[in-house]
Design a protein around this motif. Sequence first.
Motif, PDB file in Angstrom:
ATOM      1  N   PRO A  87       0.807  -1.228   0.000  1.00 13.94           N
ATOM      2  CA  PRO A  87       0.000   0.000   0.000  1.00 13.94           C
ATOM      3  C   PRO A  87       0.840   1.278   0.000  1.00 13.94           C
ATOM      4  O   PRO A  87       0.395   2.305  -0.511  1.00 13.94           O
ATOM      5  CB  PRO A  87      -0.823  -0.116   1.288  1.00 13.94           C
ATOM      6  CG  PRO A  87      -0.934  -1.581   1.526  1.00 13.94           C
ATOM      7  CD  PRO A  87       0.389  -2.145   1.082  1.00 13.94           C
ATOM      8  N   ALA A  88       2.059   1.224   0.551  1.00 18.22           N
ATOM      9  CA  ALA A  88       2.933   2.403   0.539  1.00 18.22           C
ATOM     10  C   ALA A  88       3.254   2.820  -0.887  1.00 18.22           C
ATOM     11  O   ALA A  88       3.232   4.012  -1.227  1.00 18.22           O
ATOM     12  CB  ALA A  88       4.226   2.116   1.301  1.00 18.22           C
TER      13      ALA A  88
ATOM     14  N   VAL B 102       4.340  11.975   7.302  1.00 14.63           N
ATOM     15  CA  VAL B 102       3.875  12.223   8.670  1.00 14.63           C
ATOM     16  C   VAL B 102       3.374  10.916   9.285  1.00 14.63           C
ATOM     17  O   VAL B 102       2.545  10.231   8.708  1.00 14.63           O
ATOM     18  CB  VAL B 102       2.753  13.276   8.679  1.00 14.63           C
ATOM     19  CG1 VAL B 102       2.237  13.499  10.103  1.00 14.63           C
ATOM     20  CG2 VAL B 102       3.252  14.592   8.088  1.00 14.63           C
ATOM     21  N   GLY B 103       3.873  10.600  10.475  1.00 15.43           N
ATOM     22  CA  GLY B 103       3.536   9.315  11.074  1.00 15.43           C
ATOM     23  C   GLY B 103       4.162   8.196  10.265  1.00 15.43           C
ATOM     24  O   GLY B 103       3.509   7.225   9.906  1.00 15.43           O
ATOM     25  N   CYS B 104       5.457   8.329  10.011  1.00 12.75           N
ATOM     26  CA  CYS B 104       6.135   7.472   9.030  1.00 12.75           C
ATOM     27  C   CYS B 104       6.315   6.041   9.494  1.00 12.75           C
ATOM     28  O   CYS B 104       6.618   5.164   8.679  1.00 12.75           O
ATOM     29  CB  CYS B 104       7.480   8.074   8.656  1.00 12.75           C
ATOM     30  SG  CYS B 104       8.665   8.157  10.042  1.00 12.75           S
TER      31      CYS B 104
ATOM     32  N   VAL C  39       3.181  16.385   1.043  1.00 11.41           N
ATOM     33  CA  VAL C  39       3.066  15.891   2.417  1.00 11.41           C
ATOM     34  C   VAL C  39       2.150  14.678   2.371  1.00 11.41           C
ATOM     35  O   VAL C  39       1.015  14.770   1.888  1.00 11.41           O
ATOM     36  CB  VAL C  39       2.506  16.965   3.367  1.00 11.41           C
ATOM     37  CG1 VAL C  39       2.278  16.378   4.756  1.00 11.41           C
ATOM     38  CG2 VAL C  39       3.448  18.159   3.438  1.00 11.41           C
ATOM     39  N   VAL C  40       2.648  13.538   2.846  1.00  7.70           N
ATOM     40  CA  VAL C  40       1.904  12.294   2.754  1.00  7.70           C
ATOM     41  C   VAL C  40       1.821  11.634   4.129  1.00  7.70           C
ATOM     42  O   VAL C  40       2.603  11.933   5.031  1.00  7.70           O
ATOM     43  CB  VAL C  40       2.556  11.324   1.743  1.00  7.70           C
ATOM     44  CG1 VAL C  40       2.555  11.928   0.341  1.00  7.70           C
ATOM     45  CG2 VAL C  40       3.988  10.975   2.153  1.00  7.70           C
ATOM     46  N   SER C  41       0.855  10.719   4.254  1.00  6.99           N
ATOM     47  CA  SER C  41       0.733   9.949   5.493  1.00  6.99           C
ATOM     48  C   SER C  41      -0.042   8.672   5.195  1.00  6.99           C
ATOM     49  O   SER C  41      -1.118   8.717   4.608  1.00  6.99           O
ATOM     50  CB  SER C  41       0.012  10.763   6.573  1.00  6.99           C
ATOM     51  OG  SER C  41      -0.064  10.014   7.779  1.00  6.99           O
ATOM     52  N   GLN C  42       0.526   7.554   5.618  1.00  4.87           N
ATOM     53  CA  GLN C  42      -0.165   6.277   5.464  1.00  4.87           C
ATOM     54  C   GLN C  42      -0.590   5.775   6.843  1.00  4.87           C
ATOM     55  O   GLN C  42       0.248   5.325   7.634  1.00  4.87           O
ATOM     56  CB  GLN C  42       0.731   5.234   4.785  1.00  4.87           C
ATOM     57  CG  GLN C  42       0.050   3.858   4.687  1.00  4.87           C
ATOM     58  CD  GLN C  42       0.793   2.863   3.842  1.00  4.87           C
ATOM     59  OE1 GLN C  42       0.415   2.608   2.707  1.00  4.87           O
ATOM     60  NE2 GLN C  42       1.870   2.288   4.370  1.00  4.87           N
TER      61      GLN C  42
ATOM     62  N   PHE D 198      -3.029  11.066   1.590  1.00  4.22           N
ATOM     63  CA  PHE D 198      -2.966  10.167   2.743  1.00  4.22           C
ATOM     64  C   PHE D 198      -3.898   8.975   2.554  1.00  4.22           C
ATOM     65  O   PHE D 198      -4.868   9.023   1.795  1.00  4.22           O
ATOM     66  CB  PHE D 198      -3.306  10.907   4.044  1.00  4.22           C
ATOM     67  CG  PHE D 198      -4.484  11.830   3.987  1.00  4.22           C
ATOM     68  CD1 PHE D 198      -5.780  11.358   4.120  1.00  4.22           C
ATOM     69  CD2 PHE D 198      -4.291  13.202   3.823  1.00  4.22           C
ATOM     70  CE1 PHE D 198      -6.866  12.221   4.085  1.00  4.22           C
ATOM     71  CE2 PHE D 198      -5.374  14.079   3.789  1.00  4.22           C
ATOM     72  CZ  PHE D 198      -6.666  13.583   3.919  1.00  4.22           C
ATOM     73  N   SER D 199      -3.552   7.902   3.252  1.00  2.48           N
ATOM     74  CA  SER D 199      -4.367   6.690   3.288  1.00  2.48           C
ATOM     75  C   SER D 199      -4.967   6.557   4.678  1.00  2.48           C
ATOM     76  O   SER D 199      -4.270   6.757   5.682  1.00  2.48           O
ATOM     77  CB  SER D 199      -3.520   5.458   2.970  1.00  2.48           C
ATOM     78  OG  SER D 199      -2.967   5.521   1.679  1.00  2.48           O
ATOM     79  N   THR D 200      -6.249   6.195   4.732  1.00  3.98           N
ATOM     80  CA  THR D 200      -6.969   6.113   5.997  1.00  3.98           C
ATOM     81  C   THR D 200      -7.938   4.934   5.961  1.00  3.98           C
ATOM     82  O   THR D 200      -8.216   4.370   4.907  1.00  3.98           O
ATOM     83  CB  THR D 200      -7.742   7.412   6.275  1.00  3.98           C
ATOM     84  OG1 THR D 200      -8.542   7.732   5.116  1.00  3.98           O
ATOM     85  CG2 THR D 200      -6.802   8.574   6.558  1.00  3.98           C
TER      86      THR D 200
END
Length: 265
Positions: free
Chosen positions: A28-29, A47-49, A109-112, A140-142
């Motif tokens: 998914p990354a 963010v929140g790596c 800016v990304v966040s998974q 981002f993925s949520t």
Amino acid sequence: MDALDTFKAAQKEGWAHFAPLELMTTIPAARLVKFAGVRSGQRVLDVGCGTGVVAITAARMGAQVNGLDLTPELLERARHNSQVAGVNVDWREGDAEKLPFGDGTFDAVVSQFGHMFAPRPAVAIAEMLRVLKPGGTIAFSTWPPELFTGRMFKLVSGYMPPPPPGVSPPPQWGDQNIVRERLGNAVKDIAFERATMQAPALSPQHYRVTMERTAGPVVKLVENLSANQAPKLAAFRQEFDTLAAEYFGDNILRMEFLMTRATKN
């Protein structure tokens, strides 16, 4: 510490055991990095790596990447992973609600599955947008609230003490209407896409045991209930197994997630 600091300290401690789950989040990354349109030469913040799967994927594409996480144990794993991959990433311990970067620093800016656990969504998204350049991409993925992982976190929260006032449930970030509201008029060209993460497991119970050892909120729940609330812990486990069985087949637990992308005005 005030209630919010205590809450964050518990998060930091709970997520320290997450590293084994990187095998599930690695594919998914790559989906998120591609969805975000990351390109060589861009400055990217993850963010929140966690263990660095998104940051390293972006760095291998030639981006200049910073990875930030609250939990030092995960950053240690991220450093190891980047060394193995042969890429340079600037790893920082820090809080999504107080990013240690200047305004307009990043092209993307990304966040998974990371920023969604920041207790105050308005603060976290304001910070992510602050450090993003005008015309830059936020992606981002949520976890949607109506699907397995969102339902799992709701189940967990039902067995835990209530969070401090103002703390929002993480799966709200998987609701497109809420995402649009939170991004507001700070962005344009919002796009959504769904994909599925597949977790190998021999049974729903096998998957639950994995979660009890790795997933922050589940780790803390089991820790809290194991001391003197055995019947409550047994009830939770039964509910978890029943839920997981709905999404399990052929030794795979299927977890659909939502990706969001937008351009900062």
